[in-house]
Design a protein around this motif. Structure first.
Motif, mmCIF file in Angstrom:
data_model
loop_
_atom_site.group_PDB
_atom_site.id
_atom_site.type_symbol
_atom_site.label_atom_id
_atom_site.label_comp_id
_atom_site.label_asym_id
_atom_site.label_seq_id
_atom_site.Cartn_x
_atom_site.Cartn_y
_atom_site.Cartn_z
ATOM 1 N N ILE A 135 13.099 -2.966 -1.397
ATOM 2 C CA ILE A 135 11.998 -2.097 -1.831
ATOM 3 C C ILE A 135 10.962 -2.973 -2.516
ATOM 4 O O ILE A 135 11.268 -3.649 -3.505
ATOM 5 C CB ILE A 135 12.481 -0.990 -2.798
ATOM 6 C CG1 ILE A 135 13.387 -0.012 -2.057
ATOM 7 C CG2 ILE A 135 11.289 -0.244 -3.406
ATOM 8 C CD1 ILE A 135 13.953 1.101 -2.931
ATOM 9 N N GLY A 136 9.758 -2.988 -1.970
ATOM 10 C CA GLY A 136 8.669 -3.763 -2.558
ATOM 11 C C GLY A 136 7.885 -2.905 -3.531
ATOM 12 O O GLY A 136 7.137 -2.024 -3.120
ATOM 13 N N ALA A 137 8.061 -3.173 -4.828
ATOM 14 C CA ALA A 137 7.345 -2.437 -5.867
ATOM 15 C C ALA A 137 6.641 -3.436 -6.780
ATOM 16 O O ALA A 137 6.660 -3.312 -8.003
ATOM 17 C CB ALA A 137 8.321 -1.569 -6.662
ATOM 18 N N ASP A 138 6.007 -4.419 -6.160
ATOM 19 C CA ASP A 138 5.451 -5.559 -6.898
ATOM 20 C C ASP A 138 3.936 -5.518 -7.030
ATOM 21 O O ASP A 138 3.275 -6.553 -7.049
ATOM 22 C CB ASP A 138 5.909 -6.875 -6.258
ATOM 23 C CG ASP A 138 5.650 -6.949 -4.761
ATOM 24 O OD1 ASP A 138 5.588 -5.899 -4.106
ATOM 25 O OD2 ASP A 138 5.516 -8.072 -4.241
ATOM 26 N N GLY A 139 3.363 -4.318 -7.129
ATOM 27 C CA GLY A 139 1.973 -4.205 -7.535
ATOM 28 C C GLY A 139 0.957 -4.173 -6.422
ATOM 29 O O GLY A 139 1.278 -4.267 -5.231
ATOM 30 N N ALA A 140 -0.313 -4.033 -6.838
ATOM 31 C CA ALA A 140 -1.412 -3.811 -5.894
ATOM 32 C C ALA A 140 -1.611 -4.986 -4.942
ATOM 33 O O ALA A 140 -2.003 -4.791 -3.799
ATOM 34 C CB ALA A 140 -2.703 -3.531 -6.656
ATOM 35 N N ARG A 141 -1.386 -6.184 -5.410
ATOM 36 C CA ARG A 141 -1.472 -7.356 -4.534
ATOM 37 C C ARG A 141 -0.066 -7.799 -4.160
ATOM 38 O O ARG A 141 0.308 -8.965 -4.293
ATOM 39 C CB ARG A 141 -2.242 -8.477 -5.229
ATOM 40 C CG ARG A 141 -3.738 -8.172 -5.369
ATOM 41 C CD ARG A 141 -4.440 -9.225 -6.177
ATOM 42 N NE ARG A 141 -5.890 -9.023 -6.215
ATOM 43 C CZ ARG A 141 -6.699 -9.605 -7.067
ATOM 44 N NH1 ARG A 141 -6.215 -10.441 -7.975
ATOM 45 N NH2 ARG A 141 -7.993 -9.378 -7.034
ATOM 46 N N SER A 142 0.692 -6.852 -3.665
ATOM 47 C CA SER A 142 2.107 -7.040 -3.371
ATOM 48 C C SER A 142 2.349 -8.148 -2.360
ATOM 49 O O SER A 142 1.844 -8.106 -1.235
ATOM 50 C CB SER A 142 2.688 -5.724 -2.844
ATOM 51 O OG SER A 142 3.942 -5.929 -2.237
ATOM 52 N N ASN A 143 3.139 -9.133 -2.749
ATOM 53 C CA ASN A 143 3.524 -10.176 -1.803
ATOM 54 C C ASN A 143 4.488 -9.647 -0.754
ATOM 55 O O ASN A 143 4.499 -10.117 0.387
ATOM 56 C CB ASN A 143 4.145 -11.354 -2.554
ATOM 57 C CG ASN A 143 3.117 -12.148 -3.335
ATOM 58 O OD1 ASN A 143 2.004 -12.370 -2.854
ATOM 59 N ND2 ASN A 143 3.463 -12.556 -4.535
#
Length: 391
Positions: free
Chosen positions: A142-150
């Motif tokens: 699950i990618g929950a790493d922000g607006a500029r998600s890597n």
């Protein structure tokens, strides 16, 4: 082998990790730690109820919202039958991470690097303590790493093209109640000298306050605009505790999964409300639906079940997002339009329906005549058939 690795420990990632851990899944919550997101810190009663937030996390309960126009005219909107809860992200996010760990998620501190695939899927990260690159084998991510998600950038089509505004704020020591500042009132400033395309804010946080603004226009001096807002609000001499800036997305991505083993949540999926910029509630809902989709995929073995995250979210919130997007496009274009928008906020129908929708997170359908009156007044303002007026 983990069932799910959640990348990002903000409200969205922590919620997803907690939900999955409580359902018996083996979960790793990877967070780089040490970062506090710039945020007004407002949460609605529905979030408090849906996610069991204790009163101890609330630093203030706001009873009034003040809308301030480009000509500095103000409209005070009482929040009837409810309140706006205020939290401090420094403590609130950590509370959610701790709660996820107590539910059984394994907290890992490090920086996401990439996802590798061979016989198994593995998340590579740089361990904060040792600096070494380590691996977390997993079935899903699950990618929950922000607006500029890597994660989004590398895994999901369109994940590198999300539109956003840059938000900046300063946390200051509260002066207590003054002629221009009220610790029980949120001020929203629609003024092109502060933000040419969004707004500025003064949000009380108990003994502290958040003063900031957002913009998608290149070249705007965020610190200079915030300094001007502090002067206008009588807060220029208050002690500055910290300064923070970050991108805030304003449009959900068309796709949240890679059709294989990755699904996005929160800012990484673009779920911040247009017009208002509200993100905490929608981030936590995004984390919950991502956890639901991941659990369904683990149970069925069908990667197509990852699409449930976006489907579930949009089923409940698509109409609200569309209305808010239309409002932003209509009224944030110029100071003349912003003046009319603040004037429209003086209308009692607008006030009641706006905050009922805010507190309950759905459009209120019980007052059809009120909707009709608002529609007529809205058209009258947009077509300049009436002058901006204030009570």
């Amino acid at each position: 082998m983990y069932d799910v690795v959640v990348v990002g420990g903000g409200p969205s990632g922590a919620t997803a990790a907690e939900d999955l851990a409580r359902s018996g899944k083996r979960v790793a919550l990877l967070d780089k730690a040490g970062r506090i997101k710039p945020c007004g810190g407002a949460i609605p009663p529905r979030l408090i109820a849906d996610f069991a937030i204790p009163d101890s996390q609330l630093v203030a309960r706001i009873g009034t919202a003040r809308m301030i126009s480009p000509t500095h005219r103000a409209v005070d909107i009482p929040i009837e039958n409810g309140f706006v809860g205020m939290i401090d992200r420094e403590h609130f996010d950590e509370f959610l991470r701790v709660r996820a760990a107590k539910a059984g998620a394994e907290r890992i501190t490090g920086t996401f690097q990439e996802i590798l695939r061979g016989d198994t899927t593995a998340v590579l990260y740089r361990d904060r303590a040792s600096g070494e690159t380590r691996s977390l084998p997993t079935r899903l991510v699950i990618g929950a790493d922000g607006a500029r998600s890597n994660v989004a950038r590398g895994e999901v089509p369109g994940g590198d093209k999300i539109p956003y505004v840059i938000a900046y704020h300063e946390i200051i020591k509260s002066p207590g109640k003054t002629a221009t500042y009220d610790p029980m009132r949120c001020d929203v400033v629609y003024d092109g000298t502060i933000s040419p395309d969004f707004y500025g804010w003064v949000f009380p946080h108990g003994e502290q306050a958040s003063v900031g603004m957002g913009t998608g226009v290149d070249g705007v001096d965020l610190k200079k605009a915030t300094a001007a807002l502090r002067r206008a609000s009588g807060l220029e001499e208050c002690e500055t505790i910290r300064r923070e800036g970050a991108p805030i997305p304003l449009k959900p991505l068309d796709r949240w999964d890679n059709g294989r083993d990755v699904v996005l949540a929160g800012d990484a999926a673009g779920v911040v409300a247009p017009s208002s910029g509200e993100g905490i509630y929608y981030a936590m809902v995004g984390g919950r639906v991502a956890a639901t989709a991941a659990a369904a995929t683990l149970a069925s073995g069908r990667a197509s079940d990852l699409k449930l995250a976006r489907k579930l979210f949009m089923k409940e919130h698509k109409t609200v997002f569309r209305v808010l997007r239309t409002m932003q496009d209509a009224y944030y274009k110029s100071d003349e339009r912003r003046e009319r928008f603040v004037s429209l906020c003086h209308d009692i129908d607008v006030q009641r329906l706006t905050f009922e929708a805010y507190m309950n997170k759905k459009l209120v359908r019980a007052r059809p005549m009120a909707h009709l009156r608002i529609g007529v007044k809205n058209l009258a303002h947009l077509m300049r058939l009436v002058p901006p007026t204030y009570g």
